[in-house]
Design an enzyme around this catalytic site. Structure first.
Site, PDB file in Angstrom:
ATOM      1  N   GLY A 132       8.992  61.034   5.870  1.00  9.18           N
ATOM      2  CA  GLY A 132      10.220  61.816   5.884  1.00  9.18           C
ATOM      3  C   GLY A 132      10.438  62.468   7.233  1.00  9.18           C
ATOM      4  O   GLY A 132       9.517  62.540   8.058  1.00  9.18           O
ATOM      5  N   CYS A 177       2.521  58.915   6.203  1.00  6.39           N
ATOM      6  CA  CYS A 177       3.156  59.681   7.275  1.00  6.39           C
ATOM      7  C   CYS A 177       3.355  61.135   6.832  1.00  6.39           C
ATOM      8  O   CYS A 177       2.393  61.889   6.728  1.00  6.39           O
ATOM      9  CB  CYS A 177       4.468  59.012   7.680  1.00  6.39           C
ATOM     10  SG  CYS A 177       5.091  59.580   9.292  1.00  6.39           S
ATOM     11  N   TYR A 178       4.576  61.562   6.547  1.00  3.38           N
ATOM     12  CA  TYR A 178       4.813  62.926   6.055  1.00  3.38           C
ATOM     13  C   TYR A 178       3.985  63.192   4.802  1.00  3.38           C
ATOM     14  O   TYR A 178       3.482  64.305   4.602  1.00  3.38           O
ATOM     15  CB  TYR A 178       6.303  63.103   5.754  1.00  3.38           C
ATOM     16  CG  TYR A 178       6.684  64.472   5.212  1.00  3.38           C
ATOM     17  CD1 TYR A 178       6.924  65.539   6.075  1.00  3.38           C
ATOM     18  CD2 TYR A 178       6.809  64.682   3.843  1.00  3.38           C
ATOM     19  CE1 TYR A 178       7.274  66.791   5.586  1.00  3.38           C
ATOM     20  CE2 TYR A 178       7.167  65.930   3.344  1.00  3.38           C
ATOM     21  CZ  TYR A 178       7.399  66.982   4.219  1.00  3.38           C
ATOM     22  OH  TYR A 178       7.747  68.221   3.726  1.00  3.38           O
ATOM     23  N   HIS A 189       3.097  53.555   8.841  1.00  7.29           N
ATOM     24  CA  HIS A 189       3.891  52.949   7.769  1.00  7.29           C
ATOM     25  C   HIS A 189       3.392  51.527   7.475  1.00  7.29           C
ATOM     26  O   HIS A 189       3.758  50.577   8.174  1.00  7.29           O
ATOM     27  CB  HIS A 189       5.382  52.909   8.157  1.00  7.29           C
ATOM     28  CG  HIS A 189       6.021  54.259   8.183  1.00  7.29           C
ATOM     29  ND1 HIS A 189       6.560  54.846   7.061  1.00  7.29           N
ATOM     30  CD2 HIS A 189       6.190  55.138   9.184  1.00  7.29           C
ATOM     31  CE1 HIS A 189       7.046  56.030   7.374  1.00  7.29           C
ATOM     32  NE2 HIS A 189       6.834  56.240   8.659  1.00  7.29           N
ATOM     33  N   GLU A 214       4.241  49.694   5.051  1.00  7.73           N
ATOM     34  CA  GLU A 214       5.248  48.921   4.327  1.00  7.73           C
ATOM     35  C   GLU A 214       6.178  48.123   5.235  1.00  7.73           C
ATOM     36  O   GLU A 214       6.886  47.221   4.771  1.00  7.73           O
ATOM     37  CB  GLU A 214       6.088  49.851   3.434  1.00  7.73           C
ATOM     38  CG  GLU A 214       7.028  50.810   4.160  1.00  7.73           C
ATOM     39  CD  GLU A 214       6.372  52.117   4.582  1.00  7.73           C
ATOM     40  OE1 GLU A 214       7.101  53.092   4.849  1.00  7.73           O
ATOM     41  OE2 GLU A 214       5.127  52.165   4.669  1.00  7.73           O
ATOM     42  N   SER A 272      33.238  41.911 -12.415  1.00 10.52           N
ATOM     43  CA  SER A 272      33.890  41.914 -11.104  1.00 10.52           C
ATOM     44  C   SER A 272      33.992  40.516 -10.518  1.00 10.52           C
ATOM     45  O   SER A 272      34.719  40.299  -9.561  1.00 10.52           O
ATOM     46  CB  SER A 272      33.099  42.800 -10.143  1.00 10.52           C
ATOM     47  OG  SER A 272      31.840  42.215  -9.864  1.00 10.52           O
ATOM     48  N   VAL A 331      27.623  38.658  -8.761  1.00 12.02           N
ATOM     49  CA  VAL A 331      26.370  38.307  -9.424  1.00 12.02           C
ATOM     50  C   VAL A 331      25.922  39.410 -10.375  1.00 12.02           C
ATOM     51  O   VAL A 331      25.516  39.152 -11.511  1.00 12.02           O
ATOM     52  CB  VAL A 331      25.274  38.031  -8.375  1.00 12.02           C
ATOM     53  CG1 VAL A 331      23.924  37.807  -9.042  1.00 12.02           C
ATOM     54  CG2 VAL A 331      25.646  36.827  -7.511  1.00 12.02           C
ATOM     55  N   ASP A 332      26.002  40.661  -9.931  1.00 11.54           N
ATOM     56  CA  ASP A 332      25.437  41.777 -10.688  1.00 11.54           C
ATOM     57  C   ASP A 332      26.085  41.934 -12.061  1.00 11.54           C
ATOM     58  O   ASP A 332      25.402  41.971 -13.088  1.00 11.54           O
ATOM     59  CB  ASP A 332      25.578  43.084  -9.901  1.00 11.54           C
ATOM     60  CG  ASP A 332      25.074  42.949  -8.478  1.00 11.54           C
ATOM     61  OD1 ASP A 332      24.187  42.109  -8.251  1.00 11.54           O
ATOM     62  OD2 ASP A 332      25.571  43.673  -7.594  1.00 11.54           O
ATOM     63  N   LYS A 355      18.668  43.265  -5.580  1.00 12.81           N
ATOM     64  CA  LYS A 355      19.544  42.091  -5.688  1.00 12.81           C
ATOM     65  C   LYS A 355      18.765  40.803  -5.934  1.00 12.81           C
ATOM     66  O   LYS A 355      19.135  39.994  -6.785  1.00 12.81           O
ATOM     67  CB  LYS A 355      20.395  41.959  -4.426  1.00 12.81           C
ATOM     68  CG  LYS A 355      21.267  40.713  -4.368  1.00 12.81           C
ATOM     69  CD  LYS A 355      22.431  40.781  -5.345  1.00 12.81           C
ATOM     70  CE  LYS A 355      23.495  41.706  -4.825  1.00 12.81           C
ATOM     71  NZ  LYS A 355      24.730  41.632  -5.651  1.00 12.81           N
TER      72      LYS A 355
END
Length: 534
Positions: free
Chosen positions: A60, A91-92, A180, A182, A235, A238-239, A389
């Site tokens: 953060g 980290c933080y 980090h 990740e 819509s 895909v979602d 997604k």
């Protein structure tokens, strides 16, 4: 794997505002382990109710020694130790552990940003697969550093500048990484995360999309009564399509889909989408033309957040009216609305930890999340709200949604309203944008690179430029082309087209679309920009 087995292996991430926080969530899921992210300042009950086996404290932008710096709740230390929960600070998060358990964190004499080499200095749990003296390159991003550790903690790795890079207290199950792991800039970071979860914490892999499907069907059946009816907002993306297919599998013909033409759709989108729904998906869909309703309410509006709120409100009013019509036909009013809200939509509509705001947006207010009126009569069903997604696409394949449909690029709920900067009703901006977008997307498909791009679209800019067309001076519109690559939409890089492709597309646009004399390309990543323009 049973649902309760998945829950017993839950990895919970407490978010303290790092731009990489949700990448942690995604990386852990890629290891077939279920992970969730909640605010780092959430109440203790929000944590205990989830019963995690591992908790990760994210990075953060704050300093732990600043007044009102965000922190985990009172009682957190006692809870994790009484339950035997493993805690990893990143980290933080590392600095938070050090400071809250009695150590000291100060502004570092030498700040560390970017690539940095670290060295393992002690046999330990975090780097148990390595030996003392082993080195690796990691991604640092910190100005503060731990200068005194709490009792029982050991330094297990240091940076090339001598700063603390990793700490642990194996007896109390507290671990910390100053870098980090990740991000891809830490090449062996995933190896460290994997070792920590499986070898140190004893987590079992096995979470998969079939678990999500089974669990969501149970949830929907438990929520929706045997006589209740449900509306689904389709819509054409895909979602919402995957969400509708999932709910249809759960409750059958009691699902009623509605597709709204809000006047903000792409070129021939209505005709193409309705044909797909009827021919390929066999979903019962009613099309509502609400173009005039939407555009009249958007007239003169230039603020992108106001646009989103208006669009969200109008959608809900249409769904309410649709529900009333169904009530006349069925003799029973539908009580639920299905939406294809995704995890990134929820994430980007939440306030940052330490902001002092309890309900606000920081990046955008998604109309599925932040644009819903408080007095909405329909109860929400959002079966995809914990998925990214690519996970939704995988779920769609299990549900046998046509692959060609699943590969469609994302299209925002507010449609072209967030791709026309300014008043969408001014002049012929929408028509120009539709034509430009169609040329761009079709050119991408013709070049065989559509599947290599996460999302591509055109943007109408509220400026004009001088040009020369047909030996005459013109003062016409400028359009931008945007194409990005991404894994989950949380971060993205711009797609590097070949120069000839861009040259051909720009010529086609300027020669085919009246009112355009200049084409530019957006070459910014996310962050610092977002994928959409508004």
């Amino acid at each position: 794997m049973e649902a309760q087995d998945v829950k017993s292996n839950l990895i919970l991430i407490l978010d303290y505002g790092s731009q990489y926080t949700h990448l942690i969530t995604r990386r852990i899921r890629s290891l077939s382990v279920f992970s969730l992210c909640i605010s780092g300042t959430a109440p203790l009950k929000s944590i205990t109710d989830l019963n995690p086996s591992v908790i990760i404290l994210s990075g953060g932008p704050h300093s732990v020694h600043e007044p009102h710096a965000p922190s985990f709740p009172d009682g957190f230390i006692e809870y994790v130790e009484s339950k035997g929960v493993f805690v990893l600070g990143i980290c933080y998060g590392l600095q938070l552990i050090v400071q809250r358990l009695g150590g000291e964190v100060r502004v570092g004499e030498k700040q560390e940003y970017g690539r940095m080499e670290i060295e393992v200095v002690r046999d330990c749990g975090l780097f148990g697969y390595r030996g003392i003296g082993d080195r690796e390159v990691v991604w640092m991003s910190h100005g503060d550093e731990a200068v005194r550790l709490p009792d029982g903690f050991e330094v297990v790795a240091r940076s090339q500048q001598g700063a603390v890079a990793a700490v642990e207290n194996r007896a109390r199950r507290f671990y910390g990484l100053q870098y980090h792991p990740e991000v891809t800039h830490s090449p062996q970071g995933m190896e460290t995360l994997q070792y920590f979860l499986f070898d140190v914490c004893g987590v079992t892999a096995g979470w998969k999309m079939e678990d999500v499907l089974d669990e969501e069907i149970k949830v929907i059946k438990g929520m929706v009564g045997p006589e209740d009816h449900v509306i689904c907002a389709l819509s054409g993306g895909v979602d919402s399509t995957v969400a509708a297919t999932l709910v249809h599998k759960a409750i059958g013909e009691r699902l009623h889909c509605v597709f709204v033409d809000n006047g903000l759709l792409r070129y021939k989108e209505r005709e193409r989408v309705m044909k797909t729904f009827e021919r390929d998906l066999h979903l019962p869909v009613t099309c509502v033309d609400a173009t005039e309703q939407f555009l009249s309410n958007l007239k003169g509006v230039v603020d992108p957040e106001v646009k989103r709120k208006i669009i969200g409100k109008e959608f809900i009013s249409i769904f309410d009216a649709f529900a009333q019509d169904l009530e006349h036909k069925l003799g029973k009013r539908p009580g639920y609305l299905v939406q294809g809200t995704l995890y990134p939509d929820v994430i980007e509509s939440c306030p940052p930890p330490g902001s002092g705001r309890s309900h606000s947006h920081t990046i955008k207010s998604h109309h599925n999340v932040g644009g819903l009126p408080k007095d909405m009569k329909l109860k929400l069903i959002e079966p995809l709200k914990l998925l990214f997604k690519d996970e939704v696409r995988e779920l769609g394949r299990i549900l046998e949604v046509p692959v060609a449909f699943l590969k469609r690029h994302p299209f925002p709920g507010p449609g072209l309203a967030v791709r026309v900067l300014g008043d969408v009703t001014e002049g012929n901006a929408l028509e120009i944008l539709r034509q430009v977008d169609e040329i761009f997307i079709q050119s991408i498909k013709d070049a065989g690179i559509y599947d290599s791009i996460w999302q591509a679209f055109a943007v109408f800019l509220p400026i004009k430029s001088v040009g020369v067309q047909g030996d005459q001076r013109t003062h016409s519109h400028v359009v931008a082309l945007r194409a990005v690559t991404s894994q989950d939409g949380m971060t993205a890089d711009w797609y590097n087209f070949e120069h000839k492709f861009l040259d051909d597309v720009a010529r086609k646009i300027c020669n085919s679309v009246r009112g355009v004399n200049r084409v530019v390309q957006d070459i910014t990543s996310k962050p610092p920009s977002t994928i959409e323009w508004e």
